[in-house]
Design a protein around this motif. Structure first.
Motif, PDB file in Angstrom:
ATOM      1  N   GLY A 287      -1.867   5.468   1.374  1.00 30.98           N
ATOM      2  CA  GLY A 287      -0.871   5.210   1.385  1.00 30.98           C
ATOM      3  C   GLY A 287      -0.614   3.760   2.487  1.00 30.98           C
ATOM      4  O   GLY A 287       0.881   3.661   2.796  1.00 30.98           O
TER       5      GLY A 287
ATOM      6  N   TYR B 174       2.327  -2.115   5.569  1.00 30.37           N
ATOM      7  CA  TYR B 174       3.493  -0.660   5.405  1.00 30.37           C
ATOM      8  C   TYR B 174       2.276   0.246   5.348  1.00 30.37           C
ATOM      9  O   TYR B 174       1.348   0.376   4.729  1.00 30.37           O
ATOM     10  CB  TYR B 174       4.634  -0.704   4.145  1.00 30.37           C
ATOM     11  CG  TYR B 174       4.975   0.504   3.795  1.00 30.37           C
ATOM     12  CD1 TYR B 174       6.364   0.288   5.096  1.00 30.37           C
ATOM     13  CD2 TYR B 174       4.397   0.824   2.131  1.00 30.37           C
ATOM     14  CE1 TYR B 174       6.724   1.855   3.981  1.00 30.37           C
ATOM     15  CE2 TYR B 174       5.108   1.809   2.079  1.00 30.37           C
ATOM     16  CZ  TYR B 174       6.773   1.913   2.995  1.00 30.37           C
ATOM     17  OH  TYR B 174       7.434   3.155   2.503  1.00 30.37           O
TER      18      TYR B 174
ATOM     19  N   SER C  56       3.051   4.659   4.031  1.00 26.27           N
ATOM     20  CA  SER C  56       4.232   5.339   3.244  1.00 26.27           C
ATOM     21  C   SER C  56       4.784   6.341   4.258  1.00 26.27           C
ATOM     22  O   SER C  56       4.002   7.002   6.097  1.00 26.27           O
ATOM     23  CB  SER C  56       2.965   6.269   2.619  1.00 26.27           C
ATOM     24  OG  SER C  56       3.012   5.704   1.428  1.00 26.27           O
TER      25      SER C  56
ATOM     26  N   GLN D  22       5.368   9.405   4.168  1.00 21.06           N
ATOM     27  CA  GLN D  22       4.943  10.660   4.475  1.00 21.06           C
ATOM     28  C   GLN D  22       3.341  10.790   4.326  1.00 21.06           C
ATOM     29  O   GLN D  22       3.166   9.531   3.001  1.00 21.06           O
ATOM     30  CB  GLN D  22       5.560  11.051   3.417  1.00 21.06           C
ATOM     31  CG  GLN D  22       6.761  11.906   3.172  1.00 21.06           C
ATOM     32  CD  GLN D  22       7.533  10.882   2.754  1.00 21.06           C
ATOM     33  OE1 GLN D  22       7.431  10.037   2.054  1.00 21.06           O
ATOM     34  NE2 GLN D  22       9.021  11.053   2.739  1.00 21.06           N
TER      35      GLN D  22
ATOM     36  N   THR E 122       0.607  10.164   0.934  1.00 18.17           N
ATOM     37  CA  THR E 122       1.168   9.535   0.295  1.00 18.17           C
ATOM     38  C   THR E 122       0.444   8.447  -0.741  1.00 18.17           C
ATOM     39  O   THR E 122       0.987   7.589   0.045  1.00 18.17           O
ATOM     40  CB  THR E 122       3.200   9.390   0.249  1.00 18.17           C
ATOM     41  OG1 THR E 122       3.550  10.903   0.565  1.00 18.17           O
ATOM     42  CG2 THR E 122       3.332   9.191  -1.258  1.00 18.17           C
TER      43      THR E 122
ATOM     44  N   LEU F 197       0.282   5.020  -2.374  1.00 17.43           N
ATOM     45  CA  LEU F 197       0.986   3.490  -3.287  1.00 17.43           C
ATOM     46  C   LEU F 197      -0.245   3.106  -4.202  1.00 17.43           C
ATOM     47  O   LEU F 197      -1.090   2.925  -3.961  1.00 17.43           O
ATOM     48  CB  LEU F 197       0.411   2.652  -2.131  1.00 17.43           C
ATOM     49  CG  LEU F 197       1.131   2.160  -0.835  1.00 17.43           C
ATOM     50  CD1 LEU F 197       1.288   1.372   0.234  1.00 17.43           C
ATOM     51  CD2 LEU F 197       2.838   2.910  -0.456  1.00 17.43           C
TER      52      LEU F 197
ATOM     53  N   LEU G 162       5.295   4.291  -4.514  1.00 16.42           N
ATOM     54  CA  LEU G 162       4.695   5.129  -4.225  1.00 16.42           C
ATOM     55  C   LEU G 162       4.573   6.187  -5.051  1.00 16.42           C
ATOM     56  O   LEU G 162       5.346   6.122  -6.439  1.00 16.42           O
ATOM     57  CB  LEU G 162       5.588   5.763  -2.826  1.00 16.42           C
ATOM     58  CG  LEU G 162       5.486   4.958  -1.578  1.00 16.42           C
ATOM     59  CD1 LEU G 162       6.701   4.024  -1.653  1.00 16.42           C
ATOM     60  CD2 LEU G 162       5.721   5.921  -0.927  1.00 16.42           C
TER      61      LEU G 162
ATOM     62  N   SER H  40       7.554   8.694  -7.068  1.00 18.40           N
ATOM     63  CA  SER H  40       9.149   8.443  -5.562  1.00 18.40           C
ATOM     64  C   SER H  40       9.525   6.915  -7.650  1.00 18.40           C
ATOM     65  O   SER H  40       8.832   6.597  -7.863  1.00 18.40           O
ATOM     66  CB  SER H  40       8.342   7.360  -4.977  1.00 18.40           C
ATOM     67  OG  SER H  40       9.478   7.269  -3.984  1.00 18.40           O
TER      68      SER H  40
ATOM     69  N   GLU I   4      15.319  -1.194   0.053  1.00 16.51           N
ATOM     70  CA  GLU I   4      14.058   0.274  -0.785  1.00 16.51           C
ATOM     71  C   GLU I   4      15.228   0.439  -1.956  1.00 16.51           C
ATOM     72  O   GLU I   4      16.776   0.666  -1.761  1.00 16.51           O
ATOM     73  CB  GLU I   4      14.289   1.192   0.570  1.00 16.51           C
ATOM     74  CG  GLU I   4      13.381   0.954   0.760  1.00 16.51           C
ATOM     75  CD  GLU I   4      12.598   2.743   1.806  1.00 16.51           C
ATOM     76  OE1 GLU I   4      13.956   3.607   2.600  1.00 16.51           O
ATOM     77  OE2 GLU I   4      12.013   2.854   2.722  1.00 16.51           O
TER      78      GLU I   4
END
Length: 342
Positions: free
Chosen positions: A197, A214, A216, A218, A221, A223, A240, A243, A260
């Motif tokens: 993540g 960066y 995630s 959660q 999770t 990438l 992600l 997602s 985002e």
């Protein structure tokens, strides 16, 4: 394409379609220019068949007649489905007078693409102790220093190859879990994304340290994909697992996304920056949509709408924006490749 929205829409009424005999995943545009007459833009496509025997075909795209045709002599066998294909990013810097294609899968392979044949150049295995190599998930060819290719693997490592010599320059444990993608920023700087993540930046001049840009929201999770904006190296994009969101990041401001983008109706599978504009990015996903976004010049609230949209009618697995023909984007879904004009 300029930075105006008027010239950025996908002219989706007449996509150019090629029907393959197999499901397509890996795909790459060539930027090689040949002095030969009637030598059109080439696109490599790889089969996605869950067995050892797979194929890579090279197609010719004629922008004037809007036709996509296979070049029979440039079709070759590939062990396992290629996870990525990429042509030499700067052919004029190569000593060869023809195209060079790289592919990843069980190993990193380089292919010499002539006018009438394809010949293997290197099969590169980073495991010095055995013939076994952990599967490669992706790779990126360094556009500033074309002798370098970086590969990412399920064994948590990234390997930097000197492909002119066919040797490993360095190998490092990049993440805590499988590394799913890698992208170069500068000659010595690359980034990776992983099942852990995180998005991490490495500098080959001090590869014992890295910066996490960066993580995630959660925990754990994954990438899945990473795209570094070659027109403005401050900006990166990642997606992600499972997602509908594309996360835009500024390397100067770690952890907090610039934007985002959340207008897809299902999982996003592929992202690519425009080769000639630092503010445009294209995304595609399981909703069958290919969307072009124009990022604001000043970071603001989320809720950015895509400036144009194309519906393929099936889950889009792959997406590429041509650096040679900058008005064209290619998408792959099922056994089809479609060229979309921007």
């Amino acid at each position: 394409m300029e930075n105006s929205s008027q010239e950025s829409h996908l002219r989706s009424e007449k996509p150019v379609t090629y029907d393959s005999s197999y499901p397509i995943y890996a795909m790459a545009f060539s930027s090689f220019t040949s002095p030969l007459p009637n030598r059109h833009c080439r696109i490599a496509i790889g089969s996605f068949i869950e067995e050892f025997n797979n194929r890579v075909d090279i197609l010719s795209f004629d922008e004037d007649t809007l036709t996509l045709r296979p070049i029979p002599n440039l079709s070759f066998d590939h062990p396992y489905p290629p996870t990525k294909l990429m042509f030499h990013p700067n052919p004029s810097a190569s000593l060869k007078s023809n195209d060079i294609l790289a592919s990843s899968g069980d190993y990193l392979r380089l292919w010499d693409v002539h006018e009438t044949s394809v010949k293997p150049l290197f099969t590169l295995n980073s495991n010095k102790t055995s013939g076994y190599c952990a599967p490669l998930t992706s790779f990126d060819w360094n556009g500033v220093e074309p002798r370098r290719i970086g590969t990412s693997s399920i064994d948590t490592t990234c390997t930097i190859w000197d492909v002119e010599k066919g040797v490993v320059e360095t190998q490092l444990i990049a993440n805590d879990k499988e590394v799913y993608d890698i992208a170069w920023g500068e000659a010595e700087v690359f980034a990776s994304v992983s099942a852990d993540g995180s998005l991490r930046i490495f500098d080959l001049r001090d590869n014992k340290h890295f910066t996490i840009i960066y993580a995630s929201p959660q925990p754990d999770t994954p990438l899945l994909r990473l795209a570094w904006n070659k027109q403005d190296l401050r900006y990166m994009a990642t997606i992600l697992m499972d997602s509908n969101k594309i996360v835009i990041l500024d390397a100067r401001s770690p952890a907090m996304p610039v934007a985002e983008l959340e207008k897809h109706q299902a999982s996003v599978n592929a992202i690519t920056w425009a080769p000639q504009s630092c503010r445009h990015i294209c995304s595609a996903g399981d909703d069958g949509q290919a969307l072009i976004w124009e990022l604001p010049t000043v970071a603001g609230p989320n809720g950015i709408d895509p400036m144009s949209m194309y519906s393929a009618g099936a889950e889009i697995n792959q997406l590429q924006w041509s650096t040679a023909l900058r008005d064209w984007i290619a998408i792959a879904f099922s056994n089809k490749l479609q060229m979309l004009k921007v």
